[in-house]
Enzyme design. Structure first.
Site, PDB file in Angstrom:
ATOM      1  N   PRO A  80       0.830  -1.206   0.000  1.00 33.94           N
ATOM      2  CA  PRO A  80       0.000   0.000   0.000  1.00 33.94           C
ATOM      3  C   PRO A  80       0.865   1.256   0.000  1.00 33.94           C
ATOM      4  O   PRO A  80       1.847   1.345   0.742  1.00 33.94           O
ATOM      5  CB  PRO A  80      -0.796  -0.122   1.303  1.00 33.94           C
ATOM      6  CG  PRO A  80      -0.013  -1.068   2.156  1.00 33.94           C
ATOM      7  CD  PRO A  80       0.697  -1.991   1.236  1.00 33.94           C
ATOM      8  N   SER A 109      -3.952   2.181   1.221  1.00 36.57           N
ATOM      9  CA  SER A 109      -3.445   2.991   2.326  1.00 36.57           C
ATOM     10  C   SER A 109      -4.556   3.789   2.991  1.00 36.57           C
ATOM     11  O   SER A 109      -5.565   4.134   2.366  1.00 36.57           O
ATOM     12  CB  SER A 109      -2.369   3.947   1.797  1.00 36.57           C
ATOM     13  OG  SER A 109      -1.992   4.891   2.783  1.00 36.57           O
ATOM     14  N   TYR A 132      -2.857   3.498   9.853  1.00 37.85           N
ATOM     15  CA  TYR A 132      -2.043   4.382  10.685  1.00 37.85           C
ATOM     16  C   TYR A 132      -2.794   4.619  11.998  1.00 37.85           C
ATOM     17  O   TYR A 132      -3.999   4.870  12.000  1.00 37.85           O
ATOM     18  CB  TYR A 132      -1.783   5.716   9.985  1.00 37.85           C
ATOM     19  CG  TYR A 132      -0.809   5.635   8.840  1.00 37.85           C
ATOM     20  CD1 TYR A 132       0.516   5.270   9.056  1.00 37.85           C
ATOM     21  CD2 TYR A 132      -1.204   5.941   7.536  1.00 37.85           C
ATOM     22  CE1 TYR A 132       1.425   5.213   8.006  1.00 37.85           C
ATOM     23  CE2 TYR A 132      -0.302   5.886   6.487  1.00 37.85           C
ATOM     24  CZ  TYR A 132       1.005   5.521   6.728  1.00 37.85           C
ATOM     25  OH  TYR A 132       1.897   5.453   5.686  1.00 37.85           O
ATOM     26  N   THR A 158       1.101   0.067  10.215  1.00 42.41           N
ATOM     27  CA  THR A 158       2.428   0.648  10.019  1.00 42.41           C
ATOM     28  C   THR A 158       2.914   1.211  11.343  1.00 42.41           C
ATOM     29  O   THR A 158       2.237   2.053  11.957  1.00 42.41           O
ATOM     30  CB  THR A 158       2.381   1.755   8.956  1.00 42.41           C
ATOM     31  OG1 THR A 158       2.003   1.174   7.709  1.00 42.41           O
ATOM     32  CG2 THR A 158       3.735   2.410   8.791  1.00 42.41           C
ATOM     33  N   LYS A 254       3.976  -3.627   9.888  1.00 45.73           N
ATOM     34  CA  LYS A 254       4.901  -3.159   8.859  1.00 45.73           C
ATOM     35  C   LYS A 254       5.851  -2.142   9.474  1.00 45.73           C
ATOM     36  O   LYS A 254       5.413  -1.128  10.013  1.00 45.73           O
ATOM     37  CB  LYS A 254       4.144  -2.525   7.695  1.00 45.73           C
ATOM     38  CG  LYS A 254       5.028  -2.037   6.560  1.00 45.73           C
ATOM     39  CD  LYS A 254       4.172  -1.492   5.430  1.00 45.73           C
ATOM     40  CE  LYS A 254       5.009  -1.035   4.263  1.00 45.73           C
ATOM     41  NZ  LYS A 254       5.800   0.182   4.581  1.00 45.73           N
ATOM     42  N   HIS A 278      10.441   1.855   5.567  1.00 44.12           N
ATOM     43  CA  HIS A 278       9.553   2.786   4.865  1.00 44.12           C
ATOM     44  C   HIS A 278      10.224   3.358   3.622  1.00 44.12           C
ATOM     45  O   HIS A 278      10.086   4.535   3.292  1.00 44.12           O
ATOM     46  CB  HIS A 278       9.124   3.920   5.811  1.00 44.12           C
ATOM     47  CG  HIS A 278       7.702   4.363   5.615  1.00 44.12           C
ATOM     48  ND1 HIS A 278       6.660   3.827   6.312  1.00 44.12           N
ATOM     49  CD2 HIS A 278       7.151   5.281   4.783  1.00 44.12           C
ATOM     50  CE1 HIS A 278       5.525   4.405   5.944  1.00 44.12           C
ATOM     51  NE2 HIS A 278       5.796   5.285   4.996  1.00 44.12           N
ATOM     52  N   ARG A 281      12.391   6.485   3.964  1.00 44.15           N
ATOM     53  CA  ARG A 281      11.699   7.770   4.050  1.00 44.15           C
ATOM     54  C   ARG A 281      11.453   8.223   5.488  1.00 44.15           C
ATOM     55  O   ARG A 281      10.837   9.262   5.711  1.00 44.15           O
ATOM     56  CB  ARG A 281      10.356   7.681   3.304  1.00 44.15           C
ATOM     57  CG  ARG A 281      10.547   7.422   1.828  1.00 44.15           C
ATOM     58  CD  ARG A 281       9.294   6.866   1.169  1.00 44.15           C
ATOM     59  NE  ARG A 281       8.210   7.832   1.057  1.00 44.15           N
ATOM     60  CZ  ARG A 281       8.130   8.762   0.101  1.00 44.15           C
ATOM     61  NH1 ARG A 281       9.096   8.875  -0.793  1.00 44.15           N
ATOM     62  NH2 ARG A 281       7.101   9.575   0.031  1.00 44.15           N
TER      63      ARG A 281
END
Length: 381
Positions: A80, A109, A132, A158, A254, A278, A281
């Site tokens: 995602p 996502s 999230y 995540t 994740k 990630h 990032r």
């Protein structure tokens, strides 16, 4: 340069660079700080060599795997990623259709631009929802219930984004949602009018997973600000354990990178973990997922499905990860550049090329099924 000129990751990246305005290309392309981890993600594969066997009779090759209860025709899946309809108006629809064509899994996502319900109805292939953890606990509960009602197969939390990474390319261009660009960023849009025409002549941009909960209309919201202001840095293992119980199904984390955290994931009932930084990032200087793979597989691989993402550009990279014990690998930029280049046709071409590379490389390795790959096939420099 046309889609037919693209034969590998680098070709798709170049075509995307030519077609996208600079701020949007840099959002896909960039990493945090000095982008050292971004570079190491691929360099880690290059420190590992394959040792093939010959005369093994590999007329047919079976690439199928089972991961988190999902049977996949390929050992790679489309991770995602956020904001896909900024890159091409088809966005997640293109990625889901391409994943379904190749019989693999795709993810949606929380910052997705097509609703998870629409995608679940349209495509029968396994679907992941990337979650999230927000400061608003009621929002978290509502989003999980929505995913359950939609029929999502795997919940993916995540855990490496409780605050935004320092993505300096975005700071220089002013990239944000809605757009609030610097002068240099606006000039980059002006010299790529084809993208702008495509953007304004299709349905308006939205974030359907968050529309009912987060108002982004009053001003620019950078992705970094979203992470920093909306997400909860106080999230703990107890919070995740409660989510696992509430979901009561396939649940993976994740962003796990340490053996200690992998063991905790097993203890609280997760069915999968994804080794990931990630895409370089978030925390620059963090270790590449491939370099952590062996010790985590050794610690928990018999009790939980271990996957990884980051830096994968070739079929040989996939083979190396599988040989170390990964059950499957996730793709991000690998399909985003093709998406930006040509929509569904681009993603299908990229996944098809990767599948063909894997079949060819498996034959050259002397393996007819993924189960035959092992660490005996590898040597590290």
């Amino acid at each position: 340069m046309r889609l037919s000129d693209c034969h590998n990751f680098h070709d798709f990246r170049e075509l995307a660079r030519r077609r996208l305005p600079g701020p949007i290309f840099d959002y896909i392309d960039g990493g945090a700080d000095d982008e050292a981890t971004l570079r190491q993600n691929t360099a880690s594969f290059e420190r590992c060599d394959l040792v093939p066997n010959v005369l093994r009779g590999v007329e047919s090759v079976d690439l199928s795997v089972t991961v988190m209860g999902q049977k996949l025709a390929t050992p790679f899946y489309c991770s995602p990623t956020a904001l896909q309809r900024l890159f091409h108006h088809q966005g997640e629809r293109a990625v889901a259709a391409a994943a379904a064509k190749y019989g693999t899994m795709f993810g949606v996502s929380s910052l997705g631009t097509v609703s998870l319900e629409e995608l679940r109805k349209a495509y029968a292939t396994p679907q992941v929802y990337q979650f999230y953890f927000h400061r608003d606990r009621g929002l978290n509960t509502a989003m999980m219930q929505r995913a359950k009602q939609a029929g999502v197969d795997v919940m993916m939390l995540t855990v490496d984004s409780i605050t935004g990474g320092n993505r300096e390319r975005d700071l220089r261009t002013g990239f944000s949602i809605p757009f609030r660009l610097t002068l240099g960023g606006m000039l980059q849009f002006a010299i790529k009018p084809a993208w702008a025409i495509n953007y304004v002549t299709h349905e308006s941009f939205k974030l359907p997973q968050l529309d009912e909960h987060v108002d982004m209309s009053g001003g620019a919201m950078s992705i970094g600000r979203y992470f920093t202001e909306m997400l909860d840095p106080a999230m703990t293992w107890d919070d995740v354990a409660q989510m696992v119980r509430q979901w009561n199904g396939q649940f993976c984390l994740k962003g796990v990178m340490s053996v200690e955290d992998a063991k905790r994931a097993v203890e609280i009932g997760c069915t999968g973990i994804i080794l990931s930084n990630h895409g370089g990032r978030q925390l620059d200087g963090s270790r590449a997922a491939f370099d952590q793979l062996a010790e985590i597989v050794d610690a928990v691989g018999d009790r939980i499905d271990v996957m990884m993402d980051g830096g994968i550009k070739r079929g040989s990279h996939v083979l190396k990860a599988l040989s170390l014990g990964a059950k499957a690998v996730g793709l991000g930029r690998f399909y985003l550049y093709p998406l930006a280049s040509a929509g569904q046709a681009g993603v299908e071409r990229a996944l098809g090329l990767l599948q063909a590379e894997l079949v060819r490389d498996m034959r050259l390795m002397g393996c007819s099924s993924i189960s035959q790959l092992s660490r005996a096939n590898l040597r590290f420099r």
